[in-house]
Design an enzyme around this catalytic site. Structure first.
Site, PDB file in Angstrom:
ATOM      1  N   CYS A  96       0.866  -1.313  -0.103  1.00 54.03           N
ATOM      2  CA  CYS A  96      -0.081  -0.129   0.023  1.00 54.03           C
ATOM      3  C   CYS A  96       0.742   1.248  -0.043  1.00 54.03           C
ATOM      4  CB  CYS A  96      -1.055   0.021   1.126  1.00 54.03           C
ATOM      5  SG  CYS A  96      -2.006  -1.424   1.437  1.00 54.03           S
ATOM      6  N   HIS A 349      -9.014   3.115  -2.862  1.00 47.49           N
ATOM      7  CA  HIS A 349      -7.675   2.851  -2.158  1.00 47.49           C
ATOM      8  C   HIS A 349      -7.067   1.796  -3.109  1.00 47.49           C
ATOM      9  CE1 HIS A 349      -3.949   1.730  -0.048  1.00 47.49           C
ATOM     10  NE2 HIS A 349      -4.467   0.813   0.812  1.00 47.49           N
ATOM     11  N   CYS A 380      -0.987   2.648   6.963  1.00 48.89           N
ATOM     12  CA  CYS A 380      -0.561   1.201   7.317  1.00 48.89           C
ATOM     13  C   CYS A 380      -0.096   0.443   5.821  1.00 48.89           C
ATOM     14  CB  CYS A 380      -1.918   0.488   8.007  1.00 48.89           C
ATOM     15  SG  CYS A 380      -3.313   0.302   7.108  1.00 48.89           S
TER      16      CYS A 380
END
Length: 400
Positions: A96, A349, A380
């Site tokens: 991510c 996302h 995160c």
């Protein structure tokens, strides 16, 4: 010859509209590399004072580096975008935090003196390349009990956070999600979202060509009662739902980072200045808590406290992860400094691309708040990590 650290500034950031992953999503029949090429071209178009040959590096992140997200996508996207063949490029994977790492890595090169100008960003086409596609985890992760089996399923790691912090209830998470949707809708209505969206060509074998101009995931008007009855797919009678987590999305981002003295030389306007960054590891099965130690380390190194931060852009992978961060630092969950234009629960996302979305949004919020000196972008990261970047507002009225 000794190198002298130079200040690095964020000049501009753009992104494609984010789409829903899957056969009915905006980009179902659009290539991933074409998305990031569109973002790079727009950066060059919006900054005509920058000679393309002055770009020293292109760093593009993708979590699943295969197919149209493979072939060293930083280099291939640079060539496809029409940059001079002399401009090199590379690919990044930190799940991510891919685009965030593309920024911090190339910015470090600028500070070191190896680069003057870089383009950094990320792309993820989760419709074509679902998270984990082609991955072959080493069996020792489980046989040697190096990680809990839930560590490899992001939704389960979020449920684990609920277990660790029982004060973060599903009701609190749903309420946070409703606020994220409302803040995004308000920001869009006020014209704050579209300026950095790149209209992107889309194709469909059945419908022909079209143009994506708005984000697809947001659900304006979402109410608490809409979320209360949603299924909890990761655990029976769990807490994580499609309503209080980011969805599966497609999209791309890109930004322009420049040495501050070179920006002045070329007549490029800086939006914010990079101060420092930090990454930290945590137990993979509770990866959502990663932003806490990353932020603590960063603040301590710079002699700051959380009260010195005037704006926060926190990636909303899951509401529980954001609330764990806020609770740890004693920040109210409706604090206006936090994601003032909404976050990933609303906008989406697309994994490796999201870090630059946070930065672009923070840079525009800085322009509205000259009273704010420092802001954070934090997220995160899968496999038990967190990343935080500290930025300074170049418009800070206290520095004039």
């Amino acid at each position: 010859m000794p190198r002298t650290a130079r200040d690095v500034v964020f000049v501009d950031g753009v992104r494609t509209p984010f789409g829903k992953a899957g056969p009915k999503g905006l980009y179902a029949e659009t290539r991933a590399d074409d998305l990031v090429v569109r973002a790079i071209r727009e950066l060059i178009r919006r900054n005509p004072a920058l000679p393309p040959e002055r770009v020293d590096e292109v760093s593009i992140a993708a979590t699943t580096q295969t197919g149209d997200q493979g072939l060293t996508i930083g280099r291939s996207a640079a060539v496809l975008a029409g940059l001079p063949k002399s401009v090199p490029g590379f690919a990044v994977d930190r799940m991510c935090a891919g685009a965030m790492t593309a920024v911090t890595t190339t910015a470090s090169g600028i500070a070191f003196g190896a680069y003057d100008v870089v383009i950094a960003g990320g792309v993820e086409h989760m419709g074509r390349h679902p998270m984990g596609e082609g991955v072959d985890p080493n069996p020792r992760f489980m046989t040697d009990k190096l990680v809990d089996p839930s560590a490899l399923v992001m939704g389960l790691t979020a449920e684990n956070l609920h277990d660790r912090y029982p004060a973060i209830t599903k009701e609190r998470c749903d309420a946070y999600a409703v606020r994220s949707q409302a803040k995004y809708a308000d920001a869009q209505a006020a014209g704050k979202i579209e300026p950095d969206l790149v209209p992107t060509a889309i194709r469909s074998a059945a419908k022909g060509w079209g143009l994506a101009t708005q984000d697809e995931p947001p659900r304006p008007g979402t109410k608490l009662e809409d979320l209360a009855g949603l299924k909890t797919p990761f655990r029976v009678a769990g807490n994580v739902t499609a309503g209080n987590a980011a969805g599966l999305n497609d999209g791309a981002t890109a930004c322009l980072l420049v040495a501050e003295d070179v920006a002045e030389e070329l007549g490029l306007t800086a939006r914010m200045r990079l101060v420092d960054y930090s990454f930290a590891g945590v137990e993979p099965e509770v990866m959502g808590i990663g932003p806490v130690p990353a932020t603590e380390k960063l603040l301590a190194r710079n002699g700051l406290t959380i009260d010195d931060i005037g704006l926060f852009e926190i990636n909303e992978a899951f509401a529980v992860q954001v609330l764990a961060f806020l609770d740890h630092f004693g920040i109210a969950e409706d604090d206006p400094r936090v994601n003032p234009w909404g976050g990933a629960i609303a906008v989406g996302h697309p994994l490796a691309s999201s870090g630059v979305r946070l930065m672009t949004q923070l840079s525009r919020e800085f322009a509205e708040h000259p009273e704010v000196r420092y802001g954070l972008t934090t997220m995160c990261v899968g496999m038990g990590m967190g990343g935080t970047v500290l930025w300074e507002n170049v418009n800070w009225e206290g520095g004039k």
